[in-house]
Design an enzyme around this catalytic site. Structure first.
Site, PDB file in Angstrom:
ATOM      1  N   TYR A   1      17.243   1.851  15.648  1.00 36.44           N
ATOM      2  CA  TYR A   1      15.982   2.576  15.442  1.00 36.44           C
ATOM      3  C   TYR A   1      15.253   2.064  14.208  1.00 36.44           C
ATOM      4  CZ  TYR A   1      12.850   6.449  14.273  1.00 36.44           C
ATOM      5  OH  TYR A   1      11.751   7.202  13.935  1.00 36.44           O
TER       6      TYR A   1
ATOM      7  N   ILE B   1      10.965  14.962  11.361  1.00 37.59           N
ATOM      8  CA  ILE B   1       9.864  15.809  11.817  1.00 37.59           C
ATOM      9  C   ILE B   1      10.453  17.096  12.392  1.00 37.59           C
ATOM     10  CG2 ILE B   1       7.857  15.966  13.334  1.00 37.59           C
ATOM     11  CD1 ILE B   1       7.725  12.913  13.308  1.00 37.59           C
TER      12      ILE B   1
END
Length: 230
Positions: A148, A181
């Site tokens: 990622y 988030i």
């Protein structure tokens, strides 16, 4: 922002929806693009909203068709917000090479294809903007974040390269680098975390929309950390 035409990829996700709602509240005209076929309830609607589901942005032809359709619908395109992306946690030793290919495609290739398609339209805008979503994790990757972080580092380099390429044309290119988030999925994965320390989607949307505004003309090539209290 009133009247500006924004194309938002990944518009059906948590962050994409937050950006779409905030942009609609500011009077923007919106092209909402997503890989998912069916739009979730609660998205902005009306004659100033053009929804395109089932778009595979890893396909350059499909990406070009979606961006061109958005520009044709509104007669212009002022900003591209590349929110489409994906995440997978796995170690390098225990993971698969497919994760590396998949995360590259979901994060880097979607942004690259959409940006390439949008550039001719953005050059015709008085204030063309591209805003990408990178990751603070790409600055210092932790365990399980190799694929990622590498993909998001690619987004960072794409942002900087495009900023240099387009600055003479008055098109700015920037990226926001969020930490965690605050989404339902992240809360489910980390139920004991301090959610208040995370970045709220609405707060991240506000930064993205500033970078997409005419007032951000002096900012390009920036990799802007938006990390809350993480």
């Amino acid at each position: 922002m009133a009247g500006r035409v924004l194309a938002i990829t990944g518009a059906f996700g948590v962050l994409g929806q937050a950006v779409a709602k905030a942009a609609a509240a500011q009077g923007c005209r919106l092209a909402l693009i997503d890989y998912a076929k069916d739009a979730p309830g609660g998205l902005p609607a009306g004659e100033d909203v053009f929804v395109q589901g089932g778009v595979d942005l890893t396909d350059a032809v499909a990406a070009g068709a979606a961006i061109d359709a958005a520009a044709d619908r509104f007669g212009a395109l002022d900003a591209l917000l590349n929110i489409a992306g994906g995440f997978r946690w796995e170690t390098v030793e225990g993971g698969s090479m497919e994760s590396w290919h998949g995360l590259y495609r979901m994060n880097v290739l979607t942004a690259s294809n959409a940006s390439r398609s949008a550039i001719p339209h953005l050059k015709r805008s008085a204030a063309g903007r591209i805003v990408n979503v990178g990751s603070n994790a790409a600055l210092k990757a932790s365990v399980g974040m190799g694929a990622y972080a590498a993909a998001k580092a690619g987004v960072h380099s794409l942002t900087q390269a495009l900023a240099e390429e387009l600055k003479a044309d008055g098109v700015t290119v920037n990226a926001v680098l969020p930490s965690i988030i605050d989404t339902p999925a992240n809360r489910a994965d980390m139920p004991k975390a301090d959610f208040a320390a995370w970045v709220a989607p609405d707060d991240l949307a506000a930064v993205i929309l500033f970078l997409a505004s005419e007032e951000a003309r002096a900012v390009t090539g920036a990799l802007l950390p938006v990390t809350g209290r993480v």
